[in-house]
Every structure is written in structure tokens, then in C-alpha cells.
Design a protein around this motif. Structure first.
Motif, PDB file in Angstrom:
ATOM      1  N   LEU A  34       0.836  -1.204   0.000  1.00  0.00           N
ATOM      2  CA  LEU A  34       0.000   0.000   0.000  1.00  0.00           C
ATOM      3  C   LEU A  34       0.867   1.249   0.000  1.00  0.00           C
ATOM      4  CD1 LEU A  34      -2.765  -1.069   2.554  1.00  0.00           C
ATOM      5  CD2 LEU A  34      -2.959  -0.945   0.069  1.00  0.00           C
ATOM      6  N   LEU A  35       1.937   1.210   0.803  1.00  0.00           N
ATOM      7  CA  LEU A  35       2.863   2.334   0.865  1.00  0.00           C
ATOM      8  C   LEU A  35       3.520   2.574  -0.487  1.00  0.00           C
ATOM      9  CD1 LEU A  35       4.264   4.336   2.906  1.00  0.00           C
ATOM     10  CD2 LEU A  35       6.083   2.639   3.066  1.00  0.00           C
ATOM     11  N   GLY A  36       4.012   1.493  -1.107  1.00  0.00           N
ATOM     12  CA  GLY A  36       4.653   1.630  -2.409  1.00  0.00           C
ATOM     13  C   GLY A  36       3.698   2.093  -3.487  1.00  0.00           C
ATOM     14  N   GLY A  37       2.469   1.541  -3.486  1.00  0.00           N
ATOM     15  CA  GLY A  37       1.504   1.936  -4.494  1.00  0.00           C
ATOM     16  C   GLY A  37       1.079   3.386  -4.387  1.00  0.00           C
ATOM     17  N   LEU A  38       0.986   3.893  -3.163  1.00  0.00           N
ATOM     18  CA  LEU A  38       0.550   5.277  -2.959  1.00  0.00           C
ATOM     19  C   LEU A  38       1.667   6.282  -3.216  1.00  0.00           C
ATOM     20  CD1 LEU A  38      -1.619   4.864   0.272  1.00  0.00           C
ATOM     21  CD2 LEU A  38      -2.438   5.254  -2.060  1.00  0.00           C
ATOM     22  N   LEU A  39       2.916   5.888  -2.941  1.00  0.00           N
ATOM     23  CA  LEU A  39       4.029   6.840  -3.048  1.00  0.00           C
ATOM     24  C   LEU A  39       4.784   6.733  -4.367  1.00  0.00           C
ATOM     25  CD1 LEU A  39       5.547   6.634   0.569  1.00  0.00           C
ATOM     26  CD2 LEU A  39       3.833   8.216  -0.325  1.00  0.00           C
ATOM     27  N   ALA A  40       4.564   5.680  -5.137  1.00  0.00           N
ATOM     28  CA  ALA A  40       5.282   5.530  -6.414  1.00  0.00           C
ATOM     29  C   ALA A  40       4.834   6.592  -7.406  1.00  0.00           C
ATOM     30  CB  ALA A  40       5.039   4.135  -6.986  1.00  0.00           C
ATOM     31  N   ASP A  41       5.803   7.187  -8.101  1.00  0.00           N
ATOM     32  CA  ASP A  41       5.549   8.203  -9.125  1.00  0.00           C
ATOM     33  C   ASP A  41       4.540   9.246  -8.631  1.00  0.00           C
ATOM     34  OD1 ASP A  41       5.659   9.597 -11.474  1.00  0.00           O
ATOM     35  OD2 ASP A  41       4.381   8.220 -12.600  1.00  0.00           O
TER      36      ASP A  41
END
Length: 657
Positions: free
Chosen positions: A282-289
Motif C-alpha cells: 500500500l505504501l509503495g503503491g501510494l508513493l510511487a511516481d
């Protein structure tokens, strides 16, 4: 000698919880064998027992285990010693002070089966130390799982200016190589870190600290990589500096010594991993690009570092958490290596000074130290020899040579551990690639420069049940959600289902039964590509049928992992032939695991890419199912050891005495 030989044989049939072979021989002898020297031995043991029991009268009962499962493995039941041994104690130690502290029970009042009173989370000892270890363990899956939600798209950006992005097949292969870079480097250094953890020059705590800081460096470097080669190098650096999982398992086994607590204690690490699986994606999906995902926040004119390195922000956040965990280790974690206990620890001294200065938890800290000292005192009695002339320092420093570690049980357990690690690691790598793969459409442009459509072979026509292709084309936030479902189901099962079922089935049975579920989940996984979606291809798959199918598949996969991963950790721990090489055995196990997770993802990534080129997306999945079936076969040979099957020269002499 006949009585002594009888004692030695009886120890292989009964499991005295928390007591080694010396104490087992002493306590389990029938009255006919307790003569001469044995009488003096019981006098000595009773005095030691009385002295250590003054802090807590009910700490230990004189118990042994007579139950065995159908496979011949020692069960969980506990029964009081009675009859001959009770009479022997009454006869030979009536002159010891406070003999009533021994609390002998009459034969007519046996203790209730321990299976009716499962161990609770609140009863675990050393909660503060376990909390620090779980916090440290949480930081690592955060770093590894956060990148899974966007790595497919980050790899698509690794190309020269003006050049076409890599094809889906190339990206699948590169993803496997990246996974192998971390685990391959870990494989090369895991035994070294295990040996360092057993050495008084380093110890457990310093190895964990190096692992956390090294992983944070690797994560930061990966986030700011601008080419595939740079990404591989930084992942390898992070893996080479990280030997933590084996050392953490070693510390848990040293913190929680009683077997009845081990099923829950060893569950903490995989349960913490599942927490990371929930938060990380969730963290990676929200903060990516973030610039592309939130244009209203940054604006079109933004030209800062987030535009130059669009996938660096999740790495920065994960590195900060790793650094925070390292600080917790410095200030709060106690060394468990016997040779370093009692030596100055400046991190603990500083935290104690801060606590005293501000008046924080002074009393609780004192009580905790007292509890630790008391538990150590009880352990000293359990491990004590029945002779006044015993010299523990000479025995404790003995170390089993590396050449003698390779007992048949160790080899078989490591083989089964490697099989499990291989296909579980392959699933973790293949799952997010499959979720990211474009969906099948007959109108595919077959253009390598178009990353939104699947690339089909010429004249391709799908037909059931095996010839079909395509993934789900989920964007990073949706991939994060799909990966988080894995963690939510996992932690729910670990809290609610695992303790009860594992308690009833035992470690070996729950391990073997869980292995049967893996081939089912791998066989069904590629069929998600043909589940009806509410949005047409090439748009991302969506709708109730899609998410219901994903959840059902992950339920099977997570159920298998929930029971197999803690069980294999316990089996590896208890297969150790001698306590002096416990860290080394866990280091070897991590090497085997890393080797399997190095070769496996590379082969599966390559196979997945070839399958896409041929229009058979399930080829790699079904190959993984065949490997899981082999793991089921190997698992039938595994047995649970005692953790101390080889006795060194002085220990053998004690046991005979």
C-alpha cells in the motif's frame, strides 16, 4: 551401568520440556536405578532446586511427556512424575531445606492434558525483547514488498532516451534477476553472518544492526537507480549485508527456551512479515511516481527530484523506518550470546541513563531484569549436572565442529526448507509480475514500443484449458491492494486459526498438511486472466468476480504459508545437533533458503517470459505446482529433533554420571 544405560534409552522416548539430557536422566530414572551416586545427585539437585524456586514457587513441575503422534514424534502432553521417582525423592532428600517446594503430586491426581490449556500471547516471556525483534523484522518486509507494487513499471523506465521500453517478457526476466541479486548475495554471506553471530567478537545484536543499516543503504540506492545494472548492484549490496532472519530466529530460541512457547514465539516473525505485506505494498503503491499520480499536488511545472527519480520516495520512507528500527536495537535489545552476557553494552547503558534522568519506567526495568535473572537461574538448575565438582565454564565453551553439524536430520530438514523457500519465493516474485502484465486482447498492436498491450505470437488463437495468455494490467495502487490482501488474510489466520490448529496437530503434522495446498494455488493462479471483468481489455481488470477470485486464491496460498513457514523455522531450530552451533545452523538454513530463492525466481521469471512469447501464461505457474509437489514428498521425511542430539566429551561424561 545397566541402570545408567536404561536412563539413557528412556530419554529418547520421553520429552522433558526445557530440560536437557542430563536433567532428563536424573529425573526419569526408576527407583531401582537410583542408587549410590544417584542418591547424592538427587540431594544436590533438590538443594539447587529449592534455592532457585524461592523467587517463584510454581515455575516448574517435575514433568515428562509420554504421548507420541502416529509418526512417532513426541507430542504436547505433560504428566507429573509419580510412583517410583516420587518415592525416591521422598526417601533421599528429606533432609534438604524447604522440600515442600518440590510440590510432588500423588499418582491419583495427574495434571490435566496441556492441550486443554493452550499457551496465550500474554503468557510469552521476555515480551520487551520480542517486541524489539518484531519491530526490526517488520522493517525488512516493508522495504522488500513496497517495491513489488511498482517494480514492473520502474523496470519499464530503464531504457536509453528515445529507445523503446523493454518488452513484458524482458521485464519478467529482469524482475527475477533483481530478486536473485538480493537473495544470491545473501546466500554468499548468510553462513558468515551466522558464524559472526556465534562469535564473541560480534554477537547477535551487532549482526542484526549491520543487517538493518545495510538494507537501508541498499533500499536507498535502488530507489535512486537510473538503470537496470545500478538496480541490480544496490539490491546485491542490500542482500550481502543482511543475514538477519537466521540470527533473529536464533535469538528467539534463546529468549524463549521452553518448547510449549515456541509455536507462538516462532510465529511472530512470519506474522510480522504479513503486517509488512499489508503496509508495504500500500505504501509503495501510494508513493510511487507521486508527480504522475498526483498532478494536482505538484503541478506541471514541478522539476524536482521526485520527477527525476519517480520511484525513490517509497525507498526513502522505508530507509527511514529501517534506521528507526536500528536505533531501537541499539537502545533496547539485549545480547543473548552466552559469552557476551554481562559485558558492557553502551546502547543499553545510554537508554537506562535516559530512563533514570526522566524517571521513565524505572521500576518496570528493574522488575524485567529480575525476571530475566530468575529465568536464567531456573535454567541453570535445569542444565546443572548432579555433581558438586561441576565446572560449567569448561563445558559451555565447547563448540561442535562444523564437520559434525551434518546429521541426517539436519540435511533432510534443510532440503525440505530449501524446497519450500524456492516455490514461496517464486510466488512472491511471479505474483506481482502477473498482476502487472497487460491483458489479452485480439486487437493487440504487437508493438514493443506499446507497453499497454500483450505481445502475441503470429497466428495466435487461445483455446482452453491451457492455451491462453495475459495478466490483469493492474496499476500500482491496485497491485498494492492485491498484495495487502495477502497480508490481511495471513495475519488473521496467524492470530485466530494457527495457534489452535497447530496446538492440536503438532508441528510436523501441520507442516505436512499445509504443503498439500501449495500445488492447488499455483495451478489455479493463471486462470485469473480469464475471470470475467467489468472493464474490457486492455483496461485494468476490475469488478466483484475478479477480486473475489483473487481473495479465494490468496486464501489457499496464505493458509499454506501460515502453517508451513513457522513450522519449518521450528524444525530447523530443533534439528540443531548442539546448542553451540545454533546460530550457524540458522545461517546455513538461510543460505539454503537464499540459494533456492536465487535460482527459483530467475528460472520462473525466464519461464514466464517464454510463456508470454508462446501465448501460454500458465506455463511458469504449472511448473511451480510440479515443484511444490516435490516439496510435499520431501516433507514426509522430516522429523522434529531435540535441539541437542550430539553430546561433546564432557557432556557425555556428565550424562553417564
Amino acid at each position: 551401568m545397566n541402570g545408567q544405560n536404561h536412563d539413557k534409552d528412556s530419554t529418547s522416548q520421553h520429552d522433558v520440556e526445557g530440560v536437557d539430557s542430563t536433567a532428563t536422566t536424573l529425573l526419569g530414572s526408576p527407583a531401582s536405578a537410583v542408587v549410590g551416586t544417584a542418591t547424592t545427585s538427587i540431594d544436590y539437585a533438590a538443594g539447587e532446586y529449592t534455592r532457585h524456586r524461592q523467587d517463584d514457587k510454581k515455575e516448574h513441575d517435575l514433568e515428562y511427556d509420554t504421548s507420541e503422534d502416529e509418526d512417532g514424534f513426541t507430542g504436547e502432553g505433560e504428566h507429573l512424575l509419580a510412583g517410583d521417582i516420587t518415592a525416591t525423592i521422598d526417601t533421599n532428600i528429606t533432609h534438604s531445606a524447604n522440600v515442600d517446594d518440590l510440590d510432588p503430586q500423588p499418582p491419583s491426581q495427574p495434571k490435566a492434558d496441556s492441550k486443554s490449556n493452550p499457551v496465550s500471547w500474554s503468557s510469552l516471556p521476555q515480551k520487551r525483547q520480542l517486541a524489539i525483534l518484531t519491530l526490526s523484522r517488520l522493517s525488512e518486509p516493508l522495504a522488500s514488498t513496497s517495491l513489488q507494487s511498482y517494480i514492473f513499471y520502474q523496470l519499464k523506465t530503464f531504457h536509453a532516451p528515445g529507445a523503446s521500453p523493454p518488452t513484458d517478457a524482458t521485464v519478467a526476466t529482469q524482475a527475477g534477476i533483481l530478486a536473485a541479486a538480493f537473495t544470491g548475495a545473501q546466500m554468499c554471506t548468510a553462513v558468515l553472518w551466522g558464524r559472526a553471530a556465534d562469535s564473541e567478537r560480534m554477537g547477535r545484536k551487532k549482526v542484526i544492526l549491520v543487517g538493518l543499516l545495510g538494507t537501508s543503504i541498499g533500499v536507498l540506492g535502488f530507489g535512486f537507480s537510473s538503470s537496470f545494472a545500478q538496480a541490480v548492484v544496490w539490491r546485491a549490496i542490500g542482500g550481502a549485508l543482511n543475514g538477519n532472519i537466521g540470527v533473529m530466529r536464533t535469538m528467539i530460541s534463546e529468549i524463549v527456551r521452553e518448547k510449549r512457547f515456541q509455536s507462538r514465539a516462532f510465529l511472530l516473525l512470519p506474522m510480522t512479515f504479513n503486517v509488512g505485506v499489508i503496509i508495504g505494498p500500500l505504501l509503495g503503491g501510494l508513493l510511487a511516481d507521486p508527480v504522475g499520480s498526483y498532478p494536482w499536488l505538484f503541478g506541471k511545472e514541478y522539476g524536482g527530484w521526485l520527477r527525476m527519480w519517480p520511484y525513490a520516495l517509497p525507498s526513502v520512507v522505508c530507509a527511514a523506518f529501517l534506521s528507526f528500527s536500528a536505533l531501537g536495537v541499539i537502545l533496547g535489545l539485549e545480547e543473548t550470546l552466552e559469552g557476551l552476557q554481562g559485558k558492557p553494552d553502551y546502547g543499553l547503558r545510554f537508554s537506562s541513563w535516559v530512563a533514570r534522568t526522566f524517571g521513565w519506567s524505572k521500576r518496570r526495568s528493574q522488575e524485567y531484569q529480575s525476571l530475566a535473572a530468575h529465568e536464567h537461574a531456573v535454567q541453570d538448575f535445569e542444565m546443572s549436572a548432579p555433581h558438586h565438582s561441576r565446572q560449567p565454564s569448561a563445558i559451555k565453551k565447547q563448540k561442535l565442529p562444523l564437520s559434525r553439524i551434518w546429521t541426517p536430520n539436519v540435511v533432510l530438514t534443510l532440503l525440505a526448507h530449501g524446497c519450500l523457500a524456492a516455490h514461496v519465493g517464486c510466488f512472491n516474485n511471479l505474483w506481482f509480475v502477473f498482476l502487472s502484465t497487460p491483458r489479452y486482447t485480439a486487437r493487440s498492436k504487437n508493438n514493443d514500443g506499446d507497453s499497454t498491450t500483450i505481445h502475441l505470437p503470429k497466428g495466435y488463437t487461445p483455446h482452453a484449458p491451457f492455451t491462453f495468455t495475459g495478466g490483469l494490467a493492474l496499476p500500482p495502487p491496485s497491485i498494492g491492494t492485491a498484495l495487502a490482501i495477502l497480508g490481511v488474510i495471513g495475519i488473521s489466520m496467524q492470530l485466530l486459526l494457527y495457534p489452535r490448529v497447530s496446538w492440536r496437530l503438532g508441528t510436523v503434522r501441520s507442516y505436512r498438511y499445509s504443503l498439500l495446498l501449495f500445488p492447488i494455488s499455483y495451478t489455479l493462479a493463471p486462470y485469473l486472466a480469464v475471470i470475467p471483468s467489468s472493464s474490457p481489455a486492455p483496461h485494468p481488470a476490475s469488478g466483484g468476480w475478479i477480486w473475489t477470485a483473487i481473495t479465494f486464491l490468496l486464501l489457499i496460498q496464505v493458509t499454506a504459508r501460515t502453517f508451513s513457514l513457522p513450522a519449518t523455522a521450528i524444525l530447523v531450530n530443533n534439528s540443531c545437533p548442539h546448542p553451540s552451533v545454533l546460530g550457524t545452523v540458522h545461517g546455513i538454513a538461510q543460505t539454503v533458503s537464499s540459494a533456492a530463492r536465487t535460482v527459483g525466481p530467475v528460472l520462473v521469471g525466464w519461464g514466464y517470459g517464454r510463456g508470454l512469447e508462446k501465448g501460454v501464461v500458465g506455463a511458469a505457474w504449472w511448473g511451480l505446482a510440479i515443484w511444490a509437489v516435490l516439496g510435499v514428498v520431501v516433507g514426509r521425511w522430516v522429523r522434529e529433533g531435540s535441539g541437542h542430539e550430539i553430546f561433546l566429551e564432557g557432556e557425555v561424561e556428565e550424562g553417564k554420571g
